[in-house]
Design an enzyme around this catalytic site. Structure first.
Site, PDB file in Angstrom:
ATOM      1  N   ASP A 161       9.068   2.328 -10.717  1.00 41.28           N
ATOM      2  CA  ASP A 161       9.836   3.582 -10.696  1.00 41.28           C
ATOM      3  C   ASP A 161      11.311   3.309 -10.393  1.00 41.28           C
ATOM      4  O   ASP A 161      12.205   3.897 -11.000  1.00 41.28           O
ATOM      5  CB  ASP A 161       9.279   4.553  -9.648  1.00 41.28           C
ATOM      6  CG  ASP A 161       8.125   5.411 -10.185  1.00 41.28           C
ATOM      7  OD1 ASP A 161       7.432   4.955 -11.114  1.00 41.28           O
ATOM      8  OD2 ASP A 161       7.920   6.531  -9.679  1.00 41.28           O
TER       9      ASP A 161
ATOM     10  N   LYS B  85       5.930  -9.189   0.866  1.00 42.05           N
ATOM     11  CA  LYS B  85       6.476  -8.766   2.160  1.00 42.05           C
ATOM     12  C   LYS B  85       5.758  -9.548   3.260  1.00 42.05           C
ATOM     13  O   LYS B  85       5.151  -8.988   4.174  1.00 42.05           O
ATOM     14  CB  LYS B  85       6.263  -7.241   2.299  1.00 42.05           C
ATOM     15  CG  LYS B  85       6.907  -6.597   3.500  1.00 42.05           C
ATOM     16  CD  LYS B  85       8.403  -6.417   3.408  1.00 42.05           C
ATOM     17  CE  LYS B  85       8.957  -5.862   4.697  1.00 42.05           C
ATOM     18  NZ  LYS B  85      10.424  -5.755   4.726  1.00 42.05           N
TER      19      LYS B  85
ATOM     20  N   TYR C 111      -4.490  -0.206  -3.028  1.00 43.44           N
ATOM     21  CA  TYR C 111      -5.294   0.656  -3.892  1.00 43.44           C
ATOM     22  C   TYR C 111      -6.771   0.252  -3.852  1.00 43.44           C
ATOM     23  O   TYR C 111      -7.520   0.532  -4.768  1.00 43.44           O
ATOM     24  CB  TYR C 111      -4.794   0.583  -5.337  1.00 43.44           C
ATOM     25  CG  TYR C 111      -3.490   1.307  -5.586  1.00 43.44           C
ATOM     26  CD1 TYR C 111      -2.315   0.888  -4.980  1.00 43.44           C
ATOM     27  CD2 TYR C 111      -3.427   2.397  -6.437  1.00 43.44           C
ATOM     28  CE1 TYR C 111      -1.116   1.537  -5.209  1.00 43.44           C
ATOM     29  CE2 TYR C 111      -2.231   3.051  -6.681  1.00 43.44           C
ATOM     30  CZ  TYR C 111      -1.077   2.618  -6.069  1.00 43.44           C
ATOM     31  OH  TYR C 111       0.101   3.263  -6.301  1.00 43.44           O
TER      32      TYR C 111
ATOM     33  N   ASP D  81      11.644  -5.272  -0.432  1.00 42.75           N
ATOM     34  CA  ASP D  81      12.707  -4.287  -0.183  1.00 42.75           C
ATOM     35  C   ASP D  81      14.045  -4.808  -0.721  1.00 42.75           C
ATOM     36  O   ASP D  81      14.778  -4.100  -1.417  1.00 42.75           O
ATOM     37  CB  ASP D  81      12.783  -3.910   1.312  1.00 42.75           C
ATOM     38  CG  ASP D  81      12.731  -5.108   2.253  1.00 42.75           C
ATOM     39  OD1 ASP D  81      12.494  -6.246   1.792  1.00 42.75           O
ATOM     40  OD2 ASP D  81      12.941  -4.915   3.469  1.00 42.75           O
TER      41      ASP D  81
ATOM     42  N   ASP E 205       4.041  -0.504  -8.157  1.00 39.55           N
ATOM     43  CA  ASP E 205       4.164   0.929  -8.447  1.00 39.55           C
ATOM     44  C   ASP E 205       5.583   1.388  -8.119  1.00 39.55           C
ATOM     45  O   ASP E 205       6.256   2.036  -8.927  1.00 39.55           O
ATOM     46  CB  ASP E 205       3.124   1.688  -7.597  1.00 39.55           C
ATOM     47  CG  ASP E 205       3.206   3.185  -7.800  1.00 39.55           C
ATOM     48  OD1 ASP E 205       3.369   3.612  -8.957  1.00 39.55           O
ATOM     49  OD2 ASP E 205       3.112   3.927  -6.803  1.00 39.55           O
TER      50      ASP E 205
HETATM   51  C1  IPM Z   1       1.454   4.829 -11.864  1.00 38.32           C
HETATM   52  C2  IPM Z   1       1.110   6.061 -11.074  1.00 38.32           C
HETATM   53  C3  IPM Z   1      -0.278   5.906 -10.495  1.00 38.32           C
HETATM   54  C4  IPM Z   1      -0.253   4.749  -9.533  1.00 38.32           C
HETATM   55  C5  IPM Z   1      -0.844   7.161  -9.801  1.00 38.32           C
HETATM   56  C6  IPM Z   1      -0.727   8.371 -10.661  1.00 38.32           C
HETATM   57  C7  IPM Z   1      -2.271   6.940  -9.379  1.00 38.32           C
HETATM   58  O1  IPM Z   1       2.054   6.317 -10.121  1.00 38.32           O
HETATM   59  O2  IPM Z   1       0.727   4.488 -12.812  1.00 38.32           O
HETATM   60  O3  IPM Z   1       2.464   4.204 -11.556  1.00 38.32           O
HETATM   61  O4  IPM Z   1       0.086   4.897  -8.373  1.00 38.32           O
HETATM   62  O5  IPM Z   1      -0.572   3.647  -9.978  1.00 38.32           O
HETATM   63 MG    MG Z   2       3.766   5.062 -10.266  1.00 39.59          MG
END
Ligand code: IPM
Ligand code: MG
Length: 336
Positions: free
Chosen positions: A229, A170, A123, A201, A225
């Protein structure tokens, strides 16, 4: 002086979930001043700017920020508002607690903390976009790795559970990750904390298979990130996960989920992630008991079947929020 709280609703479901989080904040922070800052795609369409220098100044004037979600079109000329804020406010630590409110089949609860480095890695924003070749520079610095490792180690001590820091990396492929791993290990040993470095992974699978083996996991930006999720699977989905973006000077609280345009405007978005982000803000202000009360109240509702459709219930975003406030008040009366 009363606290100043910036409220950013943003796009998509942001304007639906944030009022429910704000209700909780207003309930506990009775003297606080709430002021709205408009940011995001809708603002960009109206004004040509999704987040201006004035907006950044306003955010910097707040003691804390509660943020919904913004839509980011995959357009090379559009700068992600979220990344701009994380960068300009130097919010280097993204804390993502993964805590289940419903018991697992064996009666246990998932309870871990992902500590995501929030300003470097993939990022970095250093990119060259071409038609034949595009590149993104992945940046890992010693100073950046050190400060996130220190944050992670202080959380290991505070949480006082297995006294181990897991490093998600990684390094077999990305040699820049060896600097990250080694710096995290150095910092951890100065804190007297054991580390275990695991390839990201394999880690994504193992946290799903053995979540109770984990306490604090520190990792680089993009891996954090993805891992957060993935961990949504353990807690009932992304509608459940809050986060805190913390720097030296500023603090910014937001649900892990995005703006979810597919369900926006229907009143069915789950406000729990936003409300739990508000609870993280309360904890940041030293109101741990109040934060726990919010968590317990959410758990009570969900475990009695009061929830939004993503969890199998039939509450709307706002009816869930109203019922939550009622439970919070009832619990407070019982405690007095
Ligand atoms: C998060 C989101 C953000 C990220 C995006 C929307 C820029 O996915 O906060 O996890 O990738 O950090
Ligand atoms: Mg995210």
């Amino acid at each position: 002086m009363s606290l100043r709280i910036a409220v950013v609703k943003g796009d998509g479901i942001g304007p639906e979930v944030i009022p429910e989080a704000q209700k909780i904040l207003e309930h506990f922070l009775t003297d606080a001043d709430f002021f709205e800052v408009e940011l995001g795609l809708a603002k960009w369409e109206k004004t040509g700017s999704a987040c201006s220098p004035d907006d950044i100044r306003e955010l910097k004037g707040a003691d804390a920020i509660i943020f919904g979600a913004v839509t980011t079109p995959p357009d090379p000329d559009y700068r992600s508002v979220l990344l701009q804020i994380r960068h300009e406010l130097d919010l280097y630590a993204n804390l993502r607690p993964i805590r289940s409110l419903r018991p697992n089949p064996d009666g246990s609860f998932v309870d871990m903390m992902i500590v995501r480095e929030n300003t470097e890695g993939l990022y970095s924003g250093i990119e060259e976009i071409g038609t034949e070749r595009s590149t993104t520079l992945r940046v890992v610095t010693k100073a950046g790795s050190r400060r996130i490792a220190e944050k992670a180690c202080s959380l290991v001590l505070k949480r006082n559970r297995n006294h181990q820091l897991v490093i998600g990396y990684k390094g077999n492929v990305l040699k820049s990750d060896l600097l990250f791993r080694d710096t995290c290990s150095e910092v951890a040993s100065s804190f007297g904390i054991q580390t275990k470095a695991v390839f990201i992974d394999a880690l994504c699978l193992d946290v799903l298979q053995h979540p109770n083996n984990y306490d604090v996991i520190v990792t680089t930006n993009m891996f954090g990130d993805i891992l957060s999720d993935v961990c949504g699977y353990l807690t009932g989905g992304l509608g459940m996960l809050p986060s805190a973006n913390i720097g030296e000077k500023y603090a910014f609280f937001e649900p892990v989920h995005g703006s979810a345009p597919d369900i926006a405007g229907k009143g069915i978005a789950n406000p729990v992630a936003a409300v739990r982000s508000a609870a993280m803000m309360l904890e940041y202000f030293g109101m741990k008991q109040q934060a726990c009360l919010v968590e317990e109240s959410i758990a009570d509702l969900i475990n009695s079947g009061v929830c939004t459709p993503d969890l199998g219930g039939c509450e709307s975003t706002s009816s869930f929020g109203s019922r939550l406030i009622a439970v919070v008040c009832k619990k407070e009366e019982r405690k007095i």
